[in-house]
Design a protein around this motif. Structure first.
Motif, short mmCIF file in Angstrom:
data_model
loop_
_atom_site.label_atom_id
_atom_site.label_comp_id
_atom_site.label_asym_id
_atom_site.label_seq_id
_atom_site.Cartn_x
_atom_site.Cartn_y
_atom_site.Cartn_z
N TRP A 48 10.74 4.12 8.26
CA TRP A 48 9.45 4.81 7.82
C TRP A 48 9.52 5.42 6.57
O TRP A 48 10.38 6.81 6.76
N CYS A 49 8.48 6.15 6.43
CA CYS A 49 8.30 7.51 4.79
C CYS A 49 9.04 8.27 5.22
O CYS A 49 8.47 8.99 6.97
N CYS A 102 5.60 10.50 7.88
CA CYS A 102 4.21 9.23 8.80
C CYS A 102 3.72 9.70 9.96
O CYS A 102 5.05 10.08 10.85
N ASP A 149 4.10 7.22 11.97
CA ASP A 149 3.84 6.39 13.15
C ASP A 149 5.19 6.97 13.90
O ASP A 149 4.58 6.08 15.05
N CYS A 178 2.92 -1.65 7.47
CA CYS A 178 4.58 -0.86 7.80
C CYS A 178 4.83 -0.09 9.70
O CYS A 178 5.41 -0.15 10.19
N ASN A 209 -4.64 3.45 8.98
CA ASN A 209 -4.42 4.21 7.70
C ASN A 209 -5.69 4.54 6.75
O ASN A 209 -5.62 5.07 5.46
N GLY A 254 -0.67 0.33 3.21
CA GLY A 254 0.86 1.20 2.58
C GLY A 254 2.67 0.55 2.41
O GLY A 254 2.97 0.95 1.18
N GLN A 261 -4.04 7.78 12.03
CA GLN A 261 -3.16 7.25 11.56
C GLN A 261 -2.61 7.76 10.34
O GLN A 261 -3.37 7.36 9.44
N CYS A 311 -0.70 8.44 6.54
CA CYS A 311 -0.41 7.66 5.91
C CYS A 311 0.31 8.75 5.01
O CYS A 311 -0.71 9.04 3.74
N ASN A 312 1.23 9.53 4.77
CA ASN A 312 0.95 10.43 4.35
C ASN A 312 1.47 10.52 2.67
O ASN A 312 1.37 11.19 1.87
N VAL A 313 1.97 9.37 2.28
CA VAL A 313 2.10 8.59 1.08
C VAL A 313 1.07 8.58 0.46
O VAL A 313 0.60 8.59 -1.06
N TYR A 314 0.46 7.76 0.54
CA TYR A 314 -0.55 6.91 0.22
C TYR A 314 -1.77 7.55 0.62
O TYR A 314 -3.49 6.96 -0.27
S1 SF4 Z 1 3.35 4.35 3.21
FE1 SF4 Z 1 2.45 5.04 4.65
S2 SF4 Z 1 1.96 3.91 6.42
FE2 SF4 Z 1 3.67 3.27 5.19
S3 SF4 Z 1 5.04 4.33 6.38
FE3 SF4 Z 1 4.85 5.32 4.35
S4 SF4 Z 1 3.89 6.85 4.71
FE4 SF4 Z 1 3.59 5.80 6.64
#
Ligand code: SF4
Lengths: 342, 622
Positions: free
Chosen positions: A27-28, A31, A33, A62, A132, A136, A209, A211-214
């Protein structure tokens, strides 16, 4: 073969480490998760179930990579179908403890139909739905739980659809155990997962949860210290529904058939709403509440007892066998209308 | 029935010997034609005839009475010799109303026996059938056919006038009048139907009595009414000695699974969503819980396949079924079983398409879907039963192959096989090949994608086995370890390995049996439910002294290893199919032979006559 007995008596003593697989977690960084994985691994020893009797089933997304990281049996399947696959597994193997790991897209969009039916059937398994509010794995399109008007790559002018509420959905489907927890509230998450896992029937847990990226901080209302203090309402069976800072405690009460928020101090004790997990109607009202107008309930909305699908299936089989014995194909072939040719 | 009884004649009417006959009962959906046909089938089977049946009914459950599209029919051919098909042209048509006459009369041979229920030929029914004038008054009908106008409804009511039933209940028994009459014409014993009535209406003596009386009245009517000058008798067919029963394809598929569950000692989980014409299998299995068959009526086709896969992951044999539209929905799940290398059996009861198409009619157009209808390279084993009874052996074989090779197996049945029945010699289940399932329990050196060198199958592990905890899934895996792998060479290797595993199933296929000379002018190659029509046509040509042979494929993927050699032993190759040419494409691509197709996609079995004509044309070099 008991339908619920998963060998609790002879379970060895485990630690969290026993449930960590040798796979690199992909995972990122940052995250939510990771926290969920850790909480699940930490909860496992307390279930008292031999590791080999535990199966994690997931769909696509994810969160659905989850089974690879658990040192149990695991099956990473196809998008949205994990509840159906888990149902087949339970019917074949009622001696196993089955977890379904899914997300808002997997469980409520492409797999919404299966989610509906696994809940109404009350198959004995535990569902962890990571919400989230975004897609993702496909890099940031809005999901069925995204707020209306959400600007994403697929909705540059804002999403047109209204979001689905997982808790209200689950209760509407007739779920017998419905709870909400938060990826950043570790202790609460562990406690909730353990309770869901112990439930006889489908235990449905929405895990908020990040999703720190999106979709970073989609649940900031429960992350930010002040906001959390203002809005989080812990659901505790037998206790009044109150929330907010100690000096400004608020009570959630019913005004006729409408929930309203009132200062706790001024609310007479007999008007307080005492949380009752066995009251499905009350749970349905709580399910729709959210900040800013209302508190955000976390914890167990409902826990009721109902017949379990695969136990009925298995019981019918046992009754048929008790009635007429195990079937014999040689006899069946010769049953009914037959005739001899010399 | 006083009047007819009064006319009773003492001297029996002459009985003419007959080799075979094709009879069709046709009427309104509500007239009980399917039941009438089934009972006549049973009577014929008990009389020792060989036979084949063709039920044909509308897709609508309660189609409006009297309409053309509401007509339901049941056809069978029975004979003293081997009977391969329900027959092309009719020797006898029973038409219970004007619509039935209109829809079916053109199928009756000139000079054929035409029995009509005149009571139903009133203005309303004539209008609904689109007859401006009553066709029974048209003298050409009686010139072309041996027309018998029988006032069946009146005769029925008369036979049971004293019974305490209302007119509707009384009217409903008239199909047994027709059954009694036709049973008399073809010298079929009434006992099987009398037994059936006794059992069926055990709780309602009046209804039972009514049916018995009407059946006998119909029979007596044939005997006594002057219009029937003769009746027919058939020598029992020469059939292999043994105990027989009537068998439909759907029931045979279900029972084949029961046999497989018993023999393998592995429970079967059957996931299905109701769909015509496959639902009968689910209903049949649900009655046999004692065999440790667990049925799941799933929320949709995808869930049905998914549940079966989940069961297979758990160490049961997962089976799912549908017809074409449902198989399309299951495609992705079948792909998962391909890559997860789990046993899975899929029944496809083909019906007319595309889309909803002709839900109650037969077709063979899902072969390409079975072979290729999934994303990417997703090879599966494909089998096809040849007759209703063969469905039993094919279902059993499908479980055997799926568990031995850890592979999905698609069985292509069709609407004709599913509902059609044949007299079936009951097999001794102990003579079936064993199904040996080994679950791996030894943790030493275990990896989920280790392979058996003979089958390339991977180990099947039941969750719950200590020390063998492992994860599998839809992402490409490293061969051997089963770890996620995006390595290009490993993917290429896995694509080839999955294909090779399916190819190795060829070692299970017995030598192809050739019906006719081993070399000659023409080989007719068929598959599935066209077996009867093709065999009958080829045997007719052979009787005419032609160097024609036929081969019927039960294994469609992989194909029999000796097939390429056989194809080259004939000058021409003909492939009759109820599609626009699917197997013929496969054979041309696979073997570079100049095979030609004979294709009719009418929702009906192929006609023997049409295949014969095509054979003749090819032999004459057209
Ligand atoms: S895209 Fe978002 S949900 Fe998926 S692993 Fe990365 S941070 Fe987690």
């Amino acid at each position: 073969m008991s339908a619920t007995g998963t060998g609790a008596a002879e379970a060895p003593r485990y630690t969290k480490k026993d449930f960590e697989s040798d796979q690199d977690v992909r995972w990122c960084p940052g995250c939510g998760d990771y926290a969920v994985l850790s909480a699940v691994q930490k909860s496992m020893p307390d279930l008292g179930i031999p590791r080999e009797n535990i199966v994690f089933i997931s769909g696509i997304g994810c969160s659905s990579r989850f089974p690879y990281y658990m040192n149990t049996y695991g099956f990473h399947t196809i998008h949205g179908r994990a509840p159906a696959i888990a149902t087949g597994l339970r019917v074949a193997r009622p001696d196993l403890k089955v977890f379904v790991v899914t997300g808002d897209g997997d469980g409520l969009s492409i797999g919404g139909n299966h989610m509906l039916h696994v809940l109404r059937r009350n198959v004995n398994l535990t569902i962890l739905l990571f919400n989230n509010r975004i897609y993702g794995l496909t890099k940031g399109q809005y999901s069925p739980t995204s707020e209306q008007g959400k600007i994403t790559k697929s909705t540059p002018m804002g999403s047109a659809d209204r979001p689905v509420n997982p808790i209200a959905f689950a209760l509407g489907c007739g779920a017998t155990f419905v709870a909400r927890t938060v990826d950043r509230h570790i202790a609460h998450m562990e406690e909730t997962i353990k309770r869901a896992a112990a439930h006889r029937g489908t235990g449905f847990v929405e895990i908020l949860q990040n999703c720190n990226v999106y979709n970073d901080l989609a649940w900031n209302v429960l992350y930010d210290k002040e906001q959390r203090l203002a809005h989080e309402m812990k659901l505790e069976h037998g206790k009044p529904l109150v929330f907010g800072p100690v000096d400004a405690r608020q009570a959630l009460i019913m005004d006729g058939v409408k929930p309203v928020v009132a200062p706790a101090k001024e609310t007479p004790p007999d008007r307080l709403w005492i949380h009752d997990e066995s009251n499905l109607n009350a749970a349905k009202i709580l399910a729709d509440l959210f900040a800013p107008d209302y508190p955000v309930p976390v914890g167990v909305f409902a826990a009721v007892s109902a017949p379990v699908y695969e136990e009925i299936v298995l019981d019918q089989e046992q009754r048929a066998i008790a009635d007429k014995g195990v079937g014999e194909i040689a006899k069946l072939l010769k049953s009914g209308d037959t005739w001899k040719i010399e | 029935m006083s009047e007819t009884a009064a006319r009773a004649v003492t001297a029996p009417k002459p009985r003419r010997d007959l080799a075979r006959a094709v009879v069709r009962f046709a009427g309104d959906s509500g007239d009980g034609m399917q039941l009438t046909g089934e009972q006549f089938t049973l009577e014929s089977a008990v009389a020792g005839s060989d036979l084949a049946t063709l039920p044909n009914f509308p897709a609508e459950i309660r189609a409006p009475a009297g309409t053309l599209f509401g007509v339901s029919s049941f056809q069978l051919q029975f004979g003293s010799q081997r009977v391969y098909t329900p027959g092309d042209r009719l020797d006898c048509l029973v038409a219970m109303n004007p619509a039935a006459l209109k829809v079916h009369v053109d199928d009756l041979k000139p000079g054929g026996l035409l029995i009509v229920n005149t009571t139903a030929f009133d203005r309303r029914n004539l209008d609904k059938a689109g007859y401006a004038a009553n066709p029974l008054d048209d003298p050409t009908l009686a010139e072309r056919y041996r027309l018998h106008k029988v006032d069946m409804t009146a005769l029925t009511l008369e036979a049971i006038q004293d019974l305490p039933l209302n007119t509707k209940e009384k009217d409903r028994t008239k199909n047994f009048f027709a059954l009694g009459l036709v049973s008399w014409i073809y010298t079929r014993p009434l006992d099987p139907t009398l037994d059936w009535i006794k059992k069926k209406f055990a709780k309602n003596a009046t209804i039972a009595e009514a049916n018995v009386r009407v059946l006998k009245a119909g029979h007596a009517f044939g005997e006594t009414a002057e219009i029937f000058s003769e009746c027919y008798q058939l020598e029992p067919a020469e059939m292999a000695p043994g105990l027989y029963r009537a068998m439909t394809g759907n029931r045979a598929l279900a029972w084949g699974l029961l046999a497989a569950a018993e023999r393998s000692k592995v429970p079967i989980v059957y996931g299905a969503y109701p769909i015509t014409p496959a639902s009968g299998i689910l209903e049949e299995l649900a009655m046999h819980k004692r065999f440790r068959i667990r049925t799941i009526q799933a929320e949709d086709e995808i869930a049905a396949a998914s549940a079966a896969i989940g069961a297979s992951f758990g160490g049961a044999v997962g089976v799912t079924a549908s017809s074409g539209p449902g198989i399309a929905l299951k495609g992705e799940a079948i792909g998962l079983a391909v890559t997860a290398e789990l046993p899975l059996v899929i029944f496809d009861i083909q019906r007319g398409g595309p889309s909803t198409g002709l839900p109650t009619k037969t077709e063979q157009a899902d072969l390409m879907q079975a072979l290729y209808g999934r994303n990417s390279e997703a090879p599966v084993v494909v089998l096809a039963p040849a007759t209703p009874g063969d469905c039993f052996f094919i279902a059993y074989e499908a479980v055997r192959i799926a568990t031995k090779y850890m592979v999905p197996v698609i069985v292509l049945s069709d609407g004709f096989l599913a509902n059609g029945s044949e007299p079936w010699r009951i097999p001794d289940p102990s003579t079936l090949p064993p199904i040996e399932v080994h679950f791996r329990t030894d943790p030493a050196g275990f990896f989920p994608y280790l392979r058996d060198p003979a089958t390339l199958g991977r180990p099947w592990v039941r969750p719950g086995t200590p020390g063998l905890e492992h994860r599998i899934g839809g992402i490409e895996k490293q061969d051997g370890t089963g770890d996620i792998s995006y390595d290009p060479d490993n993917h290429d290797h896995m694509v080839r390995t999955r294909a090779e595993k399916v190819r190795r199933v060829a070692q299970e296929i017995p030598p192809t049996s050739i019906n006719g000379p081993a070399t000659g002018d023409l080989l007719v190659v068929g598959w599935g439910g066209t077996y009867g029509a093709i065999t009958a046509a080829v045997e007719r040509s052979q009787a005419d002294g032609k160097a024609v042979a036929s081969v019927h494929l039960r294994h469609l993927n992989p194909l029999p290893p000796d097939l390429g050699h056989i194809l080259r032993e004939y000058r021409r190759v003909l492939v009759p199919e109820i599609n626009s040419g699917q197997l013929v494409r496969v054979l041309r691509a696979e073997y570079l032979v100049d095979a030609v197709g004979f294709n009719r996609v009418r929702g009906l079995p192929l006609a023997t006559e049409d295949i014969c004509d095509t054979i003749n044309q090819l032999l004459e070099g057209h």
